[in-house]
Design a protein around this motif. Structure first.
Motif, PDB file in Angstrom:
ATOM      1  N   GLN A 132       0.840  -1.198   0.000  1.00  0.00           N
ATOM      2  CA  GLN A 132       0.000   0.000   0.000  1.00  0.00           C
ATOM      3  C   GLN A 132       0.871   1.242   0.000  1.00  0.00           C
ATOM      4  N   THR A 133       0.261   2.350  -0.323  1.00  0.00           N
ATOM      5  CA  THR A 133       0.970   3.627  -0.293  1.00  0.00           C
ATOM      6  C   THR A 133       1.658   3.802   1.057  1.00  0.00           C
ATOM      7  N   GLY A 134       2.914   4.203   0.984  1.00  0.00           N
ATOM      8  CA  GLY A 134       3.690   4.374   2.205  1.00  0.00           C
ATOM      9  C   GLY A 134       4.432   3.138   2.644  1.00  0.00           C
ATOM     10  N   GLY A 135       4.201   2.049   1.957  1.00  0.00           N
ATOM     11  CA  GLY A 135       4.845   0.796   2.321  1.00  0.00           C
ATOM     12  C   GLY A 135       6.281   0.713   1.845  1.00  0.00           C
ATOM     13  N   SER A 136       6.927  -0.401   2.161  1.00  0.00           N
ATOM     14  CA  SER A 136       8.342  -0.601   1.834  1.00  0.00           C
ATOM     15  C   SER A 136       8.545  -1.956   1.166  1.00  0.00           C
ATOM     16  N   LEU A 137       9.555  -1.998   0.335  1.00  0.00           N
ATOM     17  CA  LEU A 137       9.991  -3.250  -0.280  1.00  0.00           C
ATOM     18  C   LEU A 137      11.506  -3.212  -0.417  1.00  0.00           C
ATOM     19  N   ARG A 138      12.086  -4.384  -0.422  1.00  0.00           N
ATOM     20  CA  ARG A 138      13.524  -4.493  -0.656  1.00  0.00           C
ATOM     21  C   ARG A 138      13.749  -5.412  -1.841  1.00  0.00           C
ATOM     22  N   LEU A 139      14.282  -4.864  -2.908  1.00  0.00           N
ATOM     23  CA  LEU A 139      14.591  -5.642  -4.093  1.00  0.00           C
ATOM     24  C   LEU A 139      16.021  -6.161  -4.005  1.00  0.00           C
ATOM     25  N   THR A 176      27.112   6.444  -5.096  1.00  0.00           N
ATOM     26  CA  THR A 176      25.726   6.151  -5.451  1.00  0.00           C
ATOM     27  C   THR A 176      25.097   7.304  -6.230  1.00  0.00           C
ATOM     28  N   TYR A 177      24.121   6.957  -7.019  1.00  0.00           N
ATOM     29  CA  TYR A 177      23.350   7.926  -7.793  1.00  0.00           C
ATOM     30  C   TYR A 177      21.865   7.613  -7.577  1.00  0.00           C
ATOM     31  N   TYR A 178      21.055   8.669  -7.530  1.00  0.00           N
ATOM     32  CA  TYR A 178      19.624   8.497  -7.354  1.00  0.00           C
ATOM     33  C   TYR A 178      18.857   9.462  -8.239  1.00  0.00           C
ATOM     34  N   ALA A 179      17.722   8.995  -8.717  1.00  0.00           N
ATOM     35  CA  ALA A 179      16.788   9.909  -9.362  1.00  0.00           C
ATOM     36  C   ALA A 179      16.262  10.870  -8.302  1.00  0.00           C
ATOM     37  N   ASP A 180      16.013  12.110  -8.694  1.00  0.00           N
ATOM     38  CA  ASP A 180      15.540  13.109  -7.729  1.00  0.00           C
ATOM     39  C   ASP A 180      14.282  12.644  -7.016  1.00  0.00           C
ATOM     40  N   SER A 181      13.430  11.940  -7.727  1.00  0.00           N
ATOM     41  CA  SER A 181      12.130  11.552  -7.165  1.00  0.00           C
ATOM     42  C   SER A 181      12.231  10.522  -6.047  1.00  0.00           C
ATOM     43  N   ARG A 202      14.297   8.359   0.089  1.00  0.00           N
ATOM     44  CA  ARG A 202      13.367   7.247   0.318  1.00  0.00           C
ATOM     45  C   ARG A 202      13.951   5.906  -0.108  1.00  0.00           C
ATOM     46  N   PHE A 203      14.768   5.907  -1.141  1.00  0.00           N
ATOM     47  CA  PHE A 203      15.367   4.676  -1.655  1.00  0.00           C
ATOM     48  C   PHE A 203      16.845   4.643  -1.303  1.00  0.00           C
ATOM     49  N   THR A 204      17.347   3.443  -1.083  1.00  0.00           N
ATOM     50  CA  THR A 204      18.761   3.259  -0.816  1.00  0.00           C
ATOM     51  C   THR A 204      19.277   2.077  -1.629  1.00  0.00           C
ATOM     52  N   VAL A 205      20.325   2.317  -2.400  1.00  0.00           N
ATOM     53  CA  VAL A 205      20.957   1.245  -3.168  1.00  0.00           C
ATOM     54  C   VAL A 205      22.230   0.827  -2.428  1.00  0.00           C
ATOM     55  N   SER A 206      22.466  -0.470  -2.392  1.00  0.00           N
ATOM     56  CA  SER A 206      23.659  -0.982  -1.719  1.00  0.00           C
ATOM     57  C   SER A 206      24.117  -2.255  -2.414  1.00  0.00           C
ATOM     58  N   GLN A 207      25.324  -2.678  -2.098  1.00  0.00           N
ATOM     59  CA  GLN A 207      25.802  -3.906  -2.725  1.00  0.00           C
ATOM     60  C   GLN A 207      26.642  -4.715  -1.761  1.00  0.00           C
ATOM     61  N   MET A 217      25.710  -9.388  -4.826  1.00  0.00           N
ATOM     62  CA  MET A 217      24.315  -8.999  -4.709  1.00  0.00           C
ATOM     63  C   MET A 217      24.203  -7.476  -4.694  1.00  0.00           C
ATOM     64  N   VAL A 218      23.124  -6.977  -5.256  1.00  0.00           N
ATOM     65  CA  VAL A 218      22.805  -5.558  -5.209  1.00  0.00           C
ATOM     66  C   VAL A 218      21.387  -5.422  -4.670  1.00  0.00           C
ATOM     67  N   TYR A 219      21.172  -4.416  -3.855  1.00  0.00           N
ATOM     68  CA  TYR A 219      19.883  -4.251  -3.205  1.00  0.00           C
ATOM     69  C   TYR A 219      19.312  -2.868  -3.488  1.00  0.00           C
ATOM     70  N   LEU A 220      18.000  -2.796  -3.456  1.00  0.00           N
ATOM     71  CA  LEU A 220      17.320  -1.508  -3.520  1.00  0.00           C
ATOM     72  C   LEU A 220      16.260  -1.497  -2.434  1.00  0.00           C
ATOM     73  N   GLU A 221      16.522  -0.726  -1.396  1.00  0.00           N
ATOM     74  CA  GLU A 221      15.570  -0.566  -0.301  1.00  0.00           C
ATOM     75  C   GLU A 221      14.663   0.597  -0.659  1.00  0.00           C
ATOM     76  N   MET A 222      13.358   0.329  -0.712  1.00  0.00           N
ATOM     77  CA  MET A 222      12.401   1.352  -1.116  1.00  0.00           C
ATOM     78  C   MET A 222      11.415   1.604   0.015  1.00  0.00           C
ATOM     79  N   ASN A 223      11.361   2.842   0.460  1.00  0.00           N
ATOM     80  CA  ASN A 223      10.465   3.226   1.540  1.00  0.00           C
ATOM     81  C   ASN A 223       9.485   4.291   1.068  1.00  0.00           C
TER      82      ASN A 223
END
Length: 128
Positions: free
Chosen positions: A13-20, A60-65, A69-74, A80-86
């Motif tokens: 839902q809106t406001g939720g989080s996922l980790r890719l 690291t590089y991020y889109a302004d949008s 809220r998002f964090t990329v790590s490896q 492995m590469v991760y994308l934490e999305m909040n």
């Protein structure tokens, strides 16, 4: 050959989080720059984040949008590469792709055609 395999997508839902997660193997391991792109329905693919190992620390590089809220790590040991999305928003629904290229370039890290390796993608759906 090389392979990128994404996982971790789902519905929130809106406001939720996922980790890719993106698992790299084969010839992809020779690439120094890893990134995440997304493609919302009916829209063009856009760069979300990228990461490469700098001299002293990861760069690291991020889109302004997504900044803040998002964090990329490896995890280079496990390839492995991760994308934490909040605080996800409905407009961020789409297929998320892991990508790799030889090195990151400040001027075009978010240009899809500059990337040579792509995964199959994982679906992220954010409901309002």
């Amino acid at each position: 050959g090389g392979q990128l395999l994404e996982s971790g997508g789902g519905s929130v839902q809106t406001g939720g989080s996922l980790r890719l997660t993106c698992a790299a193997s084969g010839s992809v391991l020779t690439q120094g720059c890893m990134g995440w792109f997304r493609q919302p329905p009916g829209k063009e693919r856009e760069g979300v984040a990228a990461i490469w190992r700098g001299d002293e620390s990861d760069v690291t590089y991020y889109a302004d949008s997504v900044k803040g809220r998002f964090t990329v790590s490896q995890d280079n040991y496990n390839n492995m590469v991760y994308l934490e999305m909040n605080d996800l928003k409905p407009e961020e629904t789409g297929k998320y792709y892991c990508a790799a290229r030889l090195y990151c370039d400040d001027s075009n890290w978010n240009v899809g055609k500059e990337w040579g390796y792509w995964g199959q993608g994982t679906q992220v759906t954010v409901s309002s």
